[in-house]
Structure formats: structure tokens, C-alpha cells
Design a protein around this motif. Structure first.
Motif, short mmCIF file in Angstrom:
data_model
loop_
_atom_site.label_atom_id
_atom_site.label_comp_id
_atom_site.label_asym_id
_atom_site.label_seq_id
_atom_site.Cartn_x
_atom_site.Cartn_y
_atom_site.Cartn_z
N SER A 1 29.59 44.99 40.35
CA SER A 1 30.50 44.34 41.29
C SER A 1 31.05 43.10 40.62
N TRP A 2 32.38 42.99 40.56
CA TRP A 2 33.01 41.90 39.81
C TRP A 2 33.56 40.82 40.75
N ASP A 3 33.42 39.55 40.32
CA ASP A 3 34.00 38.45 41.08
C ASP A 3 34.32 37.29 40.15
N VAL A 4 34.99 36.27 40.71
CA VAL A 4 35.32 35.04 39.99
C VAL A 4 34.31 33.98 40.42
N ARG B 1 32.57 30.49 41.35
CA ARG B 1 33.09 29.31 42.04
C ARG B 1 32.13 28.13 42.01
N LEU C 1 34.74 35.33 34.92
CA LEU C 1 34.56 36.61 35.60
C LEU C 1 33.16 37.13 35.34
N ARG D 1 28.22 41.99 38.23
CA ARG D 1 26.84 41.89 38.70
C ARG D 1 26.28 43.27 39.07
N THR E 1 39.74 43.33 37.25
CA THR E 1 39.70 42.05 37.94
C THR E 1 40.91 41.19 37.58
N GLU F 1 43.87 42.54 39.41
CA GLU F 1 43.87 42.15 40.82
C GLU F 1 44.33 40.71 41.01
#
Length: 215
Positions: free
Chosen positions: A91-94, A96, A131, A134, A175, A178
Motif C-alpha cells: 500500500s503506497w502513500d506520501v 507526512r 513515497l 507498506r 503514486t 496519481e
């Protein structure tokens, strides 16, 4: 990166330079135009302290007479704006917050002792996006850093703990797409990392060279 370490650089007509030694793996000077003035460039770099490096963006300088030698040659890469087939399982995210950044840096570092390169101030830069890919239990297994400009997104520090860059690139590219669906992706690589990037749709477009000052 240098700014996050409290070391802002200076833009000149044909090069960016830093007044003191930059963080590990990051150059003390970067040429911004072909045919940069060698003497002027070297005069703006601290060669008294060990480890001065120059990113010769056009591979057109000869810095040997100034006491440098070639550390490595690489290729600039370009990929049109598009996503990729995201690999399942991550699971990909930025990122923070500093706690998440620390976990990312430790995964990127792989135990080499350089995780402190990535400081919380990096998260304050509106053009920088860290990026993370996980696992289901929240562990960082892959990642990259994306740097946005008006025309392109630069990607660096691509890593995958299981499968190397090949395991990371699909999620990284999806990512980035997006976040910035109209911008092409650029970067530079060498060796096996270059081969992996080409497998994921990048085209080598020009050479560059990294010079290291000899002590």
C-alpha cells in the motif's frame, strides 16, 4: 536535501553550488547548462574539506586538472506521464510526519548507519514527496523520493527490500501518476539500477558524470 540540513545553496548562471560540504551522496555543485566555466565552478566549491563532488549534468567538463577524478558515469532517464501495473501486496502513500519518515529512512538505509540523512525538515518542502510502500502490517518495504517542478517529476532513492528496484518501480510510478498525472518522470541511474529503470519504461536520453575531489 541540503536545505533540510541547514545548508542552502546558491544558483549561478551555469551551476548550483553549496558553500560547505553537502550531505553524504549529494553533490557540492550541479551544472545547469552545457559548457560551464570550470574555474568559476571550482572556485565556488570547498575543496579544502574531504569529499567534494560535482554533478557534471552534461558530462562535458574536464575537472582532472582541478584535482578531481571521475567517481562514476550514469544516464539521465525520461519516462512519459503514465502509471504502471502496480505490484500486489504493498500500500503506497506520501509520508507526512517525522516518525513515518524515520521508519522509511531506516528501511532505505538497510543498516548502513546513514538514516539520519533524511531529516524532518525535508517534509516541509512543498516540492518534495517521500513515497512509502507498506506491507499489510505497516512495515516500509519499498520507497522513493519524488521532486516536482513545473515540467517534470524527478525520482530518486528508489529501493525495495524484497526484489530491489523492480519491486518498487510499479508502485512508485503509479503514486507519482496519481499525484501529477500530466508530468513526465525523470531521474538518473547507473549499472543494474539503470537496467531496472529501463525495464519499467524509462529511456536513457543523455550522459552525466559525477566527479570526486582527490585528497
Amino acid at each position: 536535501m541540503s536545505r533540510s540540513h541547514g545548508l542552502p545553496g546558491e544558483f549561478g548562471a551555469d551551476a548550483w553550488t553549496a558553500p560547505a560540504r553537502t550531505p553524504l551522496y549529494y553533490p557540492d555543485a550541479v551544472t545547469l547548462a552545457p559548457g560551464a566555466d570550470r574555474a568559476a565552478l571550482v572556485s565556488r566549491v570547498d575543496t579544502a574539506a574531504p569529499g567534494a563532488t560535482v554533478k557534471d549534468s552534461f558530462a562535458d567538463l574536464d575537472l582532472a586538472e582541478a584535482g578531481f577524478h571521475v567517481l562514476f558515469d550514469a544516464q539521465w532517464l525520461h519516462r512519459p506521464a503514465s502509471g504502471a501495473a502496480r505490484a500486489p501486496g504493498l500500500s503506497w502513500d506520501v509520508l507526512r510526519d517525522p516518525v513515518a519518515l524515520r521508519a522509511w529512512a531506516l528501511a532505505w538505509d538497510g543498516g548502513d548507519g546513514n538514516a539520519d540523512l533524511f531529516r524532518p525538515a525535508l517534509l516541509d518542502d512543498p516540492a518534495t514527496f517521500v513515497l512509502a510502500g507498506r506491507s499489510a502490517d505497516g512495515r516500509v518495504l519499498a520507497g522513493a523520493v519524488a521532486s516536482r517542478s513545473d515540467q517534470v517529476v524527478g525520482v530518486s532513492n528508489v529501493f525495495g527490500l524484497d526484489g530491489g528496484p523492480d519491486a518498487a518501480w510499479p508502485g512508485v510510478l503509479d503514486t507519482v501518476h496519481e499525484l501529477f498525472p500530466t508530468l513526465p518522470v525523470v531521474g538518473y541511474e547507473q549499472g543494474e539500477d539503470l537496467t531496472a529503470a529501463v525495464r519499467h519504461g524509462f529511456e536513457p536520453v543523455a550522459p552525466l558524470r559525477i566527479w570526486l575531489h582527490s585528497q
